[in-house]
Scaffold this motif. Sequence first.
Motif, mmCIF file in Angstrom:
data_model
loop_
_atom_site.group_PDB
_atom_site.id
_atom_site.type_symbol
_atom_site.label_atom_id
_atom_site.label_comp_id
_atom_site.label_asym_id
_atom_site.label_seq_id
_atom_site.Cartn_x
_atom_site.Cartn_y
_atom_site.Cartn_z
ATOM 1 N N GLY A 25 2.171 9.489 1.627
ATOM 2 C CA GLY A 25 2.687 8.308 2.318
ATOM 3 C C GLY A 25 1.689 7.164 2.330
ATOM 4 N N ILE A 26 0.405 7.479 2.536
ATOM 5 C CA ILE A 26 -0.623 6.443 2.537
ATOM 6 C C ILE A 26 -0.746 5.808 1.156
ATOM 7 C CG2 ILE A 26 -3.106 6.043 2.796
ATOM 8 C CD1 ILE A 26 -3.139 8.190 4.937
ATOM 9 N N ASP A 63 1.993 3.475 0.568
ATOM 10 C CA ASP A 63 1.829 2.352 1.483
ATOM 11 C C ASP A 63 0.966 1.263 0.845
ATOM 12 O OD1 ASP A 63 1.958 1.082 4.173
ATOM 13 O OD2 ASP A 63 -0.199 1.435 4.115
ATOM 14 N N SER A 64 -0.063 1.666 0.105
ATOM 15 C CA SER A 64 -0.896 0.684 -0.597
ATOM 16 C C SER A 64 -0.086 -0.072 -1.640
ATOM 17 C CB SER A 64 -2.081 1.397 -1.264
ATOM 18 O OG SER A 64 -2.893 2.034 -0.310
#
Length: 533
Positions: free
Chosen positions: A433-434, A437-438
């Motif tokens: 998810g991170i 997100d970027s």
Amino acid sequence: MLYFTRWKALAIILTALVVCLCAVPNFFPEQQVKSWPAWAQRRLVLGLDLQGGSYLLLEVDANYVKKERLDAVRDDVRRVLRDAKIAYTGLAVRNDAVEVRVTRDTEAATALSKLRDLAQPIGGLMGSGGQRDLEVADAGGGVIRLTIPQAAMLDRMRKTIEQSIQIVERRVNELGTVEPVIQRQGSDRILVQVPGLQDPTRLKELLGKTAKMEFRMVDTSVSPDQATQGRVPPDSELLMSASPPPVPYVVKKQVLVSGGDLTDAQPGFDQRTGEPIVSFKFNTSGARKFAQATSENVGLPFAIVLDNKVISAPVIREPITGGQGQISGSFTVQSANDLAILLRAGALPAPLAVVEERTVGPGLGQDSIEKGELAAYVGSILVIVFMLVTYRLFGVFANIAVVINVAMIFGLLSLLNATLTLPGIAGIVLTVGIAVDSNVLIYERIREELRGGRNAISAIDAGFKRALATILDSNITTFIAAAVLFYIGTGPVRGFAVTLGIGIITTVFTAFTMTRLIVAAWVRWKRPQTVPI
């Protein structure tokens, strides 16, 4: 931002490829991997919650540590006063302090001065704050009282825990287990997790023994029968044999050689009788002391004492000057092997009590793996679908980068021989998810630039450039949180922090090198007039 030299592009691709290849050994059977070169055998180790095993929480006996310290202080007081030829009486441990009465008033000041020299700075030469490990005070009436400050006891407990952890680790490693977790918990406890060990009985037996081995002389001035009736000389004590039926021995308190002088211990068989034995070797100091003791006591029995029980009490037939010997005493093959393990690992400074014990079965571990895999698959598929629907072709680029990102995470974890736990899997899912997100931040910035009137190539370049600071800020703060979790956490929490921290590093790499490299290659190939985003 979209320009890459050939060497820079090649370096990015090779870095990603090499790190991803580190994960390859995890896809092959362990036996097959063992036949590979040593540098290629690094792989992930499944934690206790994934493959099952044993969990023990051990507690160090604080009262024993205090008693040992007070006994040592009492012996030091006796030695100092005898060396100084100062007459004394009533030397004993009373109310958590050592008290002694100097017989002659004229020697009280001298005795007080010499006993104060026993106090050392807490923490050794590097200690700070001027605190000492012993308080020596005149209690009046010729009585000198020596007490141990609370700070000194806390420092001794810390050292005891550290020494115990090292010895527990050596003992567990002797069992041949893979990647045990052994760490301090609280002020007086040690956590032991041994993945793959389903029966903790033998482990508890090994860890529960202090293995304090001593070589002492047998006191022949009184018979064991007289000693059992209370007639034990002051410099001796009554001990029982380790093997049933218990046999009493009167053993002198003076230790000729301690187990700390042993350098090796191996199980074997007596060539004459065929019974299991344990062969041992001393270091240089131990060999010298053992040779002196056996030379001065030829024809007398000496006792081999383990945890205050007499294993054997042979008669010294001749001086033993070779620095080695053997222990026999109704051993089985297993007990001889266990004793050798204990002696090789060293003596625990204090007894350990099992406070909590859990056994995780392999079925439960397999269930955790299956549920963890299901969560990872579902989460990853939903993220991939979201990126494709929302960003179309650029979503494909982001998904490729995420796949490389996850592969790099497993590669780095394998390179570190890290232990993967269920919280670790959660950390990997969170990293997915991170990672997207970027990409979301970059793509939304590109959309803003397009709405501001920029052309396609200029908007893409500005999107990567202007999103960099935001992405770095968010990932650095998350990395700090992961570092704090790793520093203050224990066990599974640390596993989560490790995978999260590594995931953040690989995320920054893939978002600003791999995704940008893919987009740059697409721009050079298509020279787009519009951005399909």
